[in-house]
Enzyme design. Structure first.
Site, PDB file in Angstrom:
ATOM      1  N   GLY A  26     -20.371   7.483  15.004  1.00  0.00           N
ATOM      2  CA  GLY A  26     -19.347   6.564  15.005  1.00  0.00           C
ATOM      3  C   GLY A  26     -19.024   6.649  13.695  1.00  0.00           C
ATOM      4  O   GLY A  26     -18.415   5.704  12.947  1.00  0.00           O
ATOM      5  N   GLY A  27     -18.812   7.349  13.066  1.00  0.00           N
ATOM      6  CA  GLY A  27     -18.256   8.344  12.046  1.00  0.00           C
ATOM      7  C   GLY A  27     -16.690   8.052  12.347  1.00  0.00           C
ATOM      8  O   GLY A  27     -16.307   8.286  10.854  1.00  0.00           O
ATOM      9  N   GLY A  74     -15.648   5.132  13.279  1.00  0.00           N
ATOM     10  CA  GLY A  74     -15.386   3.741  13.002  1.00  0.00           C
ATOM     11  C   GLY A  74     -14.769   3.060  11.524  1.00  0.00           C
ATOM     12  O   GLY A  74     -14.804   3.484  10.565  1.00  0.00           O
ATOM     13  N   LEU A  75     -15.068   1.760  11.746  1.00  0.00           N
ATOM     14  CA  LEU A  75     -14.768   1.140  10.256  1.00  0.00           C
ATOM     15  C   LEU A  75     -15.310   1.847   9.236  1.00  0.00           C
ATOM     16  O   LEU A  75     -15.516   2.128   8.069  1.00  0.00           O
ATOM     17  CB  LEU A  75     -15.042  -0.180  10.534  1.00  0.00           C
ATOM     18  CG  LEU A  75     -15.350  -1.165   9.137  1.00  0.00           C
ATOM     19  CD1 LEU A  75     -13.397  -0.828   8.215  1.00  0.00           C
ATOM     20  CD2 LEU A  75     -15.697  -2.400   9.539  1.00  0.00           C
ATOM     21  N   TYR A  81     -26.764  -8.169  22.592  1.00  0.00           N
ATOM     22  CA  TYR A  81     -26.565  -7.687  21.129  1.00  0.00           C
ATOM     23  C   TYR A  81     -27.166  -7.354  20.075  1.00  0.00           C
ATOM     24  O   TYR A  81     -27.971  -6.487  19.142  1.00  0.00           O
ATOM     25  CB  TYR A  81     -24.792  -7.522  20.279  1.00  0.00           C
ATOM     26  CG  TYR A  81     -24.925  -6.979  19.093  1.00  0.00           C
ATOM     27  CD1 TYR A  81     -24.071  -5.270  19.002  1.00  0.00           C
ATOM     28  CD2 TYR A  81     -24.829  -7.758  18.043  1.00  0.00           C
ATOM     29  CE1 TYR A  81     -24.025  -4.869  18.237  1.00  0.00           C
ATOM     30  CE2 TYR A  81     -24.860  -6.565  16.493  1.00  0.00           C
ATOM     31  CZ  TYR A  81     -24.121  -5.481  17.044  1.00  0.00           C
ATOM     32  OH  TYR A  81     -23.522  -4.841  15.804  1.00  0.00           O
ATOM     33  N   HIS A 127     -13.366  -8.601  15.330  1.00  0.00           N
ATOM     34  CA  HIS A 127     -14.112  -9.573  14.382  1.00  0.00           C
ATOM     35  C   HIS A 127     -13.398 -10.798  13.332  1.00  0.00           C
ATOM     36  O   HIS A 127     -11.957 -10.370  13.598  1.00  0.00           O
ATOM     37  CB  HIS A 127     -14.740  -8.783  13.088  1.00  0.00           C
ATOM     38  CG  HIS A 127     -16.279  -8.330  13.715  1.00  0.00           C
ATOM     39  ND1 HIS A 127     -16.039  -6.958  14.101  1.00  0.00           N
ATOM     40  CD2 HIS A 127     -17.360  -9.170  14.426  1.00  0.00           C
ATOM     41  CE1 HIS A 127     -17.338  -6.923  14.680  1.00  0.00           C
ATOM     42  NE2 HIS A 127     -18.369  -8.116  14.834  1.00  0.00           N
ATOM     43  N   TRP A 146      -8.785 -19.738  14.634  1.00  0.00           N
ATOM     44  CA  TRP A 146      -9.921 -20.625  16.162  1.00  0.00           C
ATOM     45  C   TRP A 146     -10.318 -21.337  15.105  1.00  0.00           C
ATOM     46  O   TRP A 146     -11.146 -20.472  14.108  1.00  0.00           O
ATOM     47  CB  TRP A 146     -10.013 -19.469  16.761  1.00  0.00           C
ATOM     48  CG  TRP A 146      -9.265 -19.110  17.848  1.00  0.00           C
ATOM     49  CD1 TRP A 146      -7.553 -18.966  18.436  1.00  0.00           C
ATOM     50  CD2 TRP A 146      -9.248 -17.627  18.922  1.00  0.00           C
ATOM     51  NE1 TRP A 146      -7.378 -18.555  19.112  1.00  0.00           N
ATOM     52  CE2 TRP A 146      -7.666 -17.703  19.370  1.00  0.00           C
ATOM     53  CE3 TRP A 146     -10.072 -16.896  18.860  1.00  0.00           C
ATOM     54  CZ2 TRP A 146      -7.210 -16.684  20.342  1.00  0.00           C
ATOM     55  CZ3 TRP A 146      -9.926 -16.079  19.689  1.00  0.00           C
ATOM     56  CH2 TRP A 146      -8.747 -15.698  20.192  1.00  0.00           C
TER      57      TRP A 146
END
Length: 314
Positions: A7-8, A10-11, A136, A179, A201
Site C-alpha cells: 500500500g506504498g 496510499g496516504l 472491514y 473519509h 453530511w
C-alpha cells in the site's frame, strides 16, 4: 534491513516515503514501496512472487480495501473478503520468507460499538463493531488474532498499530467514497468555485481524533525499530485534541479562505458519535512526541490539494 511497504502509494505509504526521504531513514535501511500495480495481494501466488522478488527483512503492511462510511454500508461483504485475503497472504508470506518483523495497520473503527471511553488496546475484542462497517472491522481485527498465532506457534515478531482518523497529502479526496476530512476539503473547494453554500453530511456533532499522516509516518518508523510487543498500540493525539465534524469543517473553510455558509444535511447518517481513543500507552513510550497542531496540518493538506487538484480529485 530491506523494508517492504505494501500500500506504498496510499496516504500513509506516501507519508512514510516523504519522512524517510527527508532524513528520517537510516543508512542500513533500504525502503521498497509497492502498490496494487506491483502485485494483487488477494492472490497468494502473486504475493509470494512479490516476497521472492524483494526478499524483505521487515514489512510495513498498509495495503487494504478502504472507503468512507457510505461505501462500507453498501459493501460489507466485499470489505471482509478482500481484506481477509490480503492480510492472510501478506502475513503468511512474511512468515514463510522469514521476515523479522511485520507492522500492520489497523483502525479505531475495529473497536466495539457499545463500549466505555476512552477505548484502549485491551478492548478490541470486547464486542461487535459498529454495524455500518462490520466487514472491514472484523477483517482488521483478525490481523491481531493472526499476529498472536504467529508469535505463539512460530515466535514471530508481528504486531499492529491502531491510528485514529488519518489525513494529509495524497489522501482519497473522493466525495462519495473518501473519509470525512478529505471529502470536506474537496467540497469546500467546489463550493468556493461555484459560490454556493458548503453542505456537510450529518449534524456536524460527531467527534473524532485526527492524526496528520506525516506524524503517523514518524511513529511508524519508531514502531518498526523500537516497539517489541505483539499487542497493538494506538497511535493518536490525546483525548483533549478531539474535534467535532463542525470544527473540522470550519478549520478547512478557514484554510481554504471560504467565506460562504455552512449547511448541515441532517438527513444523512452521522455514523458513530465518537470513538475516543486513549494514547496513554504511546505516551508511556514516547512522552515527548510532538504532534503537528490540527489547524496547521489542515492548512498544509489544503495547500497540497489546491496545488495537485487535477490528480487529487480523482
Amino acid at each position: 534491513k530491506r523494508i517492504l511497504v505494501t500500500g506504498g502509494t496510499g496516504l500513509v505509504g506516501r507519508a512514510i516515503e516523504k519522512v524517510v526521504a527527508d532524513g528520517e531513514g537510516q543508512p542500513d535501511e533500504e525502503w521498497i514501496f509497492v502498490s496494487s500495480r506491483d502485485a494483487d495481494l488477494t492472490s497468494s501466488s502473486e504475493t509470494k512472487a512479490l516476497f521472492e522478488r524483494h526478499k524483505p527483512t521487515h514489512v510495513i503492511h498498509l495495503a487494504a480495501m478502504v472507503g468512507g462510511l457510505f461505501k462500507n454500508i453498501r459493501s460489507n461483504l466485499d470489505f471482509w473478503r478482500t481484506n481477509i485475503h490480503i492480510n492472510d497472504n501478506v502475513l503468511h508470506s512474511a512468515h514463510e520468507f522469514g521476515v523479522q518483523k511485520v507492522v500492520s495497520c489497523l483502525s479505531t473503527c475495529i473497536f466495539p460499538d457499545k463500549t466505555t471511553y476512552p477505548i484502549d488496546e485491551t478492548m478490541i475484542h470486547n464486542g461487535p463493531p459498529h454495524s455500518s462497517n462490520f466487514g472491514y472491522s472484523y477483517a482488521k481485527r483478525m490481523i491481531d488474532v493472526q499476529n498472536r498465532g504467529y508469535s505463539e506457534q512460530h515466535g514471530r515478531r508481528f504486531t499492529a498499530v491502531i491510528p485514529t482518523n488519518v489525513f494529509g497529502p495524497h489522501d482519497n479526496f473522493n466525495i462519495e467514497d473518501g473519509h470525512v476530512l478529505p471529502g470536506l476539503i474537496h467540497k469546500v473547494y467546489l463550493a468556493k468555485q461555484s459560490g454556493s453554500a458548503l453542505t456537510v453530511w450529518g449534524t456536524g456533532k460527531p467527534r473524532r481524533q485526527f492524526i496528520y499522516s506525516l506524524d503517523l509516518a514518524r511513529l511508524f518508523l519508531w514502531v518498526l525499530r523500537e516497539y517489541d510487543e505483539v499487542e497493538p498500540i494506538i497511535l493518536s493525539v490525546g483525548e483533549e485534541d478531539e474535534v467535532s465534524i463542525r470544527e473540522a469543517a470550519e478549520a478547512i473553510a478557514e484554510a481554504m479562505e471560504f467565506r460562504g455558509e455552512l449547511v448541515f444535511d441532517t438527513t444523512k447518517s452521522d455514523g458513530q458519535f465518537k470513538k475516543t481513543a486513549s494514547n496513554a500507552k504511546l505516551q508511556r513510550y514516547l512522552p515527548g512526541f510532538q504532534f503537528t497542531p490540527f489547524r496547521k496540518a489542515v492548512k498544509e493538506t489544503c495547500a497540497w490539494f489546491n496545488a495537485n487538484y487535477a490528480n487529487a480529485r480523482k
